[in-house]
Design a protein around this motif. Structure first.
Motif, PDB file in Angstrom:
ATOM      1  N   UNK A 131       0.829  -1.206   0.000  1.00  0.00           N
ATOM      2  CA  UNK A 131       0.000   0.000   0.000  1.00  0.00           C
ATOM      3  C   UNK A 131       0.865   1.257   0.000  1.00  0.00           C
ATOM      4  N   UNK A 132       1.975   1.217   0.725  1.00  0.00           N
ATOM      5  CA  UNK A 132       2.890   2.360   0.742  1.00  0.00           C
ATOM      6  C   UNK A 132       3.484   2.604  -0.645  1.00  0.00           C
ATOM      7  N   UNK A 133       3.796   1.518  -1.355  1.00  0.00           N
ATOM      8  CA  UNK A 133       4.294   1.675  -2.728  1.00  0.00           C
ATOM      9  C   UNK A 133       3.231   2.319  -3.614  1.00  0.00           C
ATOM     10  N   UNK A 134       1.988   1.914  -3.449  1.00  0.00           N
ATOM     11  CA  UNK A 134       0.900   2.526  -4.224  1.00  0.00           C
ATOM     12  C   UNK A 134       0.750   4.005  -3.885  1.00  0.00           C
ATOM     13  N   UNK A 135       0.845   4.322  -2.607  1.00  0.00           N
ATOM     14  CA  UNK A 135       0.700   5.717  -2.180  1.00  0.00           C
ATOM     15  C   UNK A 135       1.850   6.567  -2.715  1.00  0.00           C
ATOM     16  N   UNK A 136       3.061   5.986  -2.801  1.00  0.00           N
ATOM     17  CA  UNK A 136       4.210   6.759  -3.265  1.00  0.00           C
ATOM     18  C   UNK A 136       4.084   7.193  -4.713  1.00  0.00           C
ATOM     19  N   UNK A 137       3.154   6.597  -5.444  1.00  0.00           N
ATOM     20  CA  UNK A 137       2.926   6.973  -6.835  1.00  0.00           C
ATOM     21  C   UNK A 137       1.804   7.993  -6.979  1.00  0.00           C
ATOM     22  N   UNK A 138       1.366   8.561  -5.844  1.00  0.00           N
ATOM     23  CA  UNK A 138       0.247   9.499  -5.859  1.00  0.00           C
ATOM     24  C   UNK A 138       0.606  10.774  -5.105  1.00  0.00           C
ATOM     25  N   UNK A 171      -3.589  13.941   2.735  1.00  0.00           N
ATOM     26  CA  UNK A 171      -4.221  13.393   3.936  1.00  0.00           C
ATOM     27  C   UNK A 171      -5.231  14.335   4.576  1.00  0.00           C
ATOM     28  N   UNK A 172      -5.643  15.391   3.905  1.00  0.00           N
ATOM     29  CA  UNK A 172      -6.561  16.362   4.505  1.00  0.00           C
ATOM     30  C   UNK A 172      -7.934  16.322   3.848  1.00  0.00           C
ATOM     31  N   UNK A 173      -8.317  15.172   3.339  1.00  0.00           N
ATOM     32  CA  UNK A 173      -9.652  15.013   2.787  1.00  0.00           C
ATOM     33  C   UNK A 173      -9.686  14.922   1.281  1.00  0.00           C
ATOM     34  N   UNK A 174      -8.650  15.313   0.590  1.00  0.00           N
ATOM     35  CA  UNK A 174      -8.636  15.225  -0.870  1.00  0.00           C
ATOM     36  C   UNK A 174      -8.311  13.812  -1.307  1.00  0.00           C
ATOM     37  N   UNK A 175      -8.790  13.441  -2.471  1.00  0.00           N
ATOM     38  CA  UNK A 175      -8.506  12.118  -3.015  1.00  0.00           C
ATOM     39  C   UNK A 175      -7.088  12.069  -3.576  1.00  0.00           C
ATOM     40  N   UNK A 176      -6.418  10.900  -3.487  1.00  0.00           N
ATOM     41  CA  UNK A 176      -5.071  10.790  -4.055  1.00  0.00           C
ATOM     42  C   UNK A 176      -5.084  10.928  -5.568  1.00  0.00           C
ATOM     43  N   UNK A 177      -4.085  11.610  -6.091  1.00  0.00           N
ATOM     44  CA  UNK A 177      -3.954  11.842  -7.532  1.00  0.00           C
ATOM     45  C   UNK A 177      -2.719  11.099  -8.039  1.00  0.00           C
ATOM     46  N   UNK A 178      -2.912  10.250  -9.044  1.00  0.00           N
ATOM     47  CA  UNK A 178      -1.797   9.468  -9.581  1.00  0.00           C
ATOM     48  C   UNK A 178      -0.843  10.378 -10.350  1.00  0.00           C
ATOM     49  N   UNK A 201      19.448  15.492  11.218  1.00  0.00           N
ATOM     50  CA  UNK A 201      18.179  14.945  10.749  1.00  0.00           C
ATOM     51  C   UNK A 201      18.423  13.675   9.949  1.00  0.00           C
ATOM     52  N   UNK A 202      17.825  12.570  10.375  1.00  0.00           N
ATOM     53  CA  UNK A 202      17.973  11.294   9.685  1.00  0.00           C
ATOM     54  C   UNK A 202      16.881  11.152   8.621  1.00  0.00           C
ATOM     55  N   UNK A 203      16.979  10.074   7.845  1.00  0.00           N
ATOM     56  CA  UNK A 203      16.002   9.857   6.777  1.00  0.00           C
ATOM     57  C   UNK A 203      14.612   9.618   7.347  1.00  0.00           C
ATOM     58  N   UNK A 204      14.518   8.897   8.462  1.00  0.00           N
ATOM     59  CA  UNK A 204      13.207   8.661   9.060  1.00  0.00           C
ATOM     60  C   UNK A 204      12.594   9.963   9.573  1.00  0.00           C
ATOM     61  N   UNK A 205      13.418  10.855  10.111  1.00  0.00           N
ATOM     62  CA  UNK A 205      12.911  12.154  10.542  1.00  0.00           C
ATOM     63  C   UNK A 205      12.454  12.979   9.350  1.00  0.00           C
ATOM     64  N   UNK A 206      13.205  12.906   8.254  1.00  0.00           N
ATOM     65  CA  UNK A 206      12.816  13.634   7.044  1.00  0.00           C
ATOM     66  C   UNK A 206      11.520  13.067   6.470  1.00  0.00           C
ATOM     67  N   UNK A 207      11.367  11.753   6.539  1.00  0.00           N
ATOM     68  CA  UNK A 207      10.125  11.129   6.084  1.00  0.00           C
ATOM     69  C   UNK A 207       8.940  11.603   6.932  1.00  0.00           C
ATOM     70  N   UNK A 208       9.126  11.638   8.248  1.00  0.00           N
ATOM     71  CA  UNK A 208       8.043  12.090   9.133  1.00  0.00           C
ATOM     72  C   UNK A 208       7.704  13.553   8.867  1.00  0.00           C
ATOM     73  N   UNK A 209       8.723  14.373   8.624  1.00  0.00           N
ATOM     74  CA  UNK A 209       8.493  15.787   8.376  1.00  0.00           C
ATOM     75  C   UNK A 209       7.631  16.008   7.141  1.00  0.00           C
ATOM     76  N   UNK A 226       2.354  17.305   5.407  1.00  0.00           N
ATOM     77  CA  UNK A 226       1.247  16.378   5.161  1.00  0.00           C
ATOM     78  C   UNK A 226       1.209  15.888   3.714  1.00  0.00           C
ATOM     79  N   UNK A 227       2.377  15.622   3.166  1.00  0.00           N
ATOM     80  CA  UNK A 227       2.474  15.081   1.810  1.00  0.00           C
ATOM     81  C   UNK A 227       2.770  13.586   1.938  1.00  0.00           C
ATOM     82  N   UNK A 228       1.693  12.812   2.024  1.00  0.00           N
ATOM     83  CA  UNK A 228       1.863  11.396   2.315  1.00  0.00           C
ATOM     84  C   UNK A 228       2.514  10.647   1.159  1.00  0.00           C
ATOM     85  N   UNK A 229       2.244  11.033  -0.063  1.00  0.00           N
ATOM     86  CA  UNK A 229       2.864  10.372  -1.201  1.00  0.00           C
ATOM     87  C   UNK A 229       4.366  10.577  -1.231  1.00  0.00           C
TER      88      UNK A 229
END
Length: 334
Positions: A55-62, A66-73, A273-281, A288-291
């Protein structure tokens, strides 16, 4: 010439014996019960591991905020943008720097400590329990304490440096200094854990190998490098892989070390800042850019896989040559 025929009636074939219910159950148990025993792990892994990964791989292509809008491919746009992101590569360098400074001394110290605990010491059980105390301590508590120890104005480390005539260091604002401080924290917490893993493997080595080497005149150092290290190679590979995964996913220690408004950035200028911290940021606050955050997670996965394979190859080569001398002869007298 007469032929005498057998006048005995033919013997009827015995009816087939039907397997009993208990026999069928025993056959079923012998064939299928192992799969039933391990099925819960694979079911849990499929639900909580494989599905989130896919699912994370699918999300990374969109594009998804996360604020109510639909994911855009958008295809691989997140990845191309990420590979050109200076802040991402800055986080990669920080992650690799902290990983090298923390993991290499940690494993060497754990190996030495395990060898020490494997000897005839007084109160061995107490010492073995003591080395595990840092690992069971709360990570938040450890990070807060070390943050105080490495404080700029009133930290104990700078106080000791001042006694030695060295100017105090701003551990949280200097990039390499923050690496050292965080690595010290990680080493303190995980060295004992790896030491117990090595100790358990050392106790499985037959003692007669050391006795034979001692009769041949091998010193303790020679026994360690020619007997202990080669036989510990599978355990060392396991410890290296686990330490690689944990070291490259470092989040809590640097996050709490920089307590304050710039905590998720690893300092005002992203010093640690590590990669995991950058991912969380990027995935959560403040962007809030989940993709985009999912793309960071997948590149981190690739980085962990590459570093783990390289480490395993290095350890295998070192372990293969540990018990030989130049010319191919096995180590004898030390």
């Amino acid at each position: 010439m007469s032929v005498q025929l057998d006048a005995r009636p033919p013997v009827a074939a015995a009816p087939p014996v039907r397997p009993t219910r208990s026999y069928r159950l025993s056959r079923f148990d012998a064939r299928w019960s192992p799969y039933l025993y391990i099925a819960p792990f694979f079911l849990l892994f499929a639900v909580f591991g494989a599905y989130p990964l896919a699912y994370t791989l699918w999300v990374s292509l969109h594009e998804w905020d996360l604020l109510g809008t639909d994911p855009t491919f958008i295809g691989a746009e997140n990845y191309t943008r990420l590979l050109a992101d200076v802040d991402f590569w800055h986080a990669v360098v920080n992650t690799l720097g902290i990983f090298v400074i923390s993991t290499v001394p940690q494993l060497l110290a754990a190996l030495w400590l395990a060898n020490l605990l494997n000897r005839q010491l007084r109160a061995r059980t107490g010492w073995r329990m003591a080395v595990l105390v840092p690992n069971v301590t709360s990570t938040a508590a450890v990070a807060i304490v070390f943050g105080v120890l490495f404080g700029r104005e009133f930290g104990m480390v700078n106080w000791v440096l001042d006694l030695a005539g060295v100017d105090g260091i701003d551990w949280k604002a200097n990039r390499v200094a923050s690496w050292v401080a965080i690595s010290t924290m990680v080493d303190w917490r995980w060295t004992g854990y790896n030491a117990l893993i090595f100790l358990a493997a050392m106790q499985a080595i037959p003692r007669d190998l050391y006795e034979s080497a001692a009769i041949d005149g091998a010193s303790r150092a020679r026994q360690f490098w020619s007997i202990t290290v080669p036989l510990l190679r599978p355990t060392i590979i396991f410890a290296v892989i686990i330490s690689t995964i944990g070291g490259l996913q470092l989040f809590t220690e640097p996050r709490l070390f920089h307590a304050g408004t710039n905590a998720i950035r690893g300092g005002p200028s992203r010093e640690s800042q590590t990669v995991t911290m950058y991912m969380f940021e990027n995935a959560f606050a403040p962007y809030y850019n989940f993709g985009y955050g999912s793309a960071v997670a997948w590149l981190l996965f690739a980085l962990i896989a590459v570093v783990a394979v390289v480490n395993v190859l290095i350890i295998r080569r070192l372990g293969t040559g540990a018990g030989t001398r130049p010319g191919g002869r096995k180590g004898g007298r030390g």
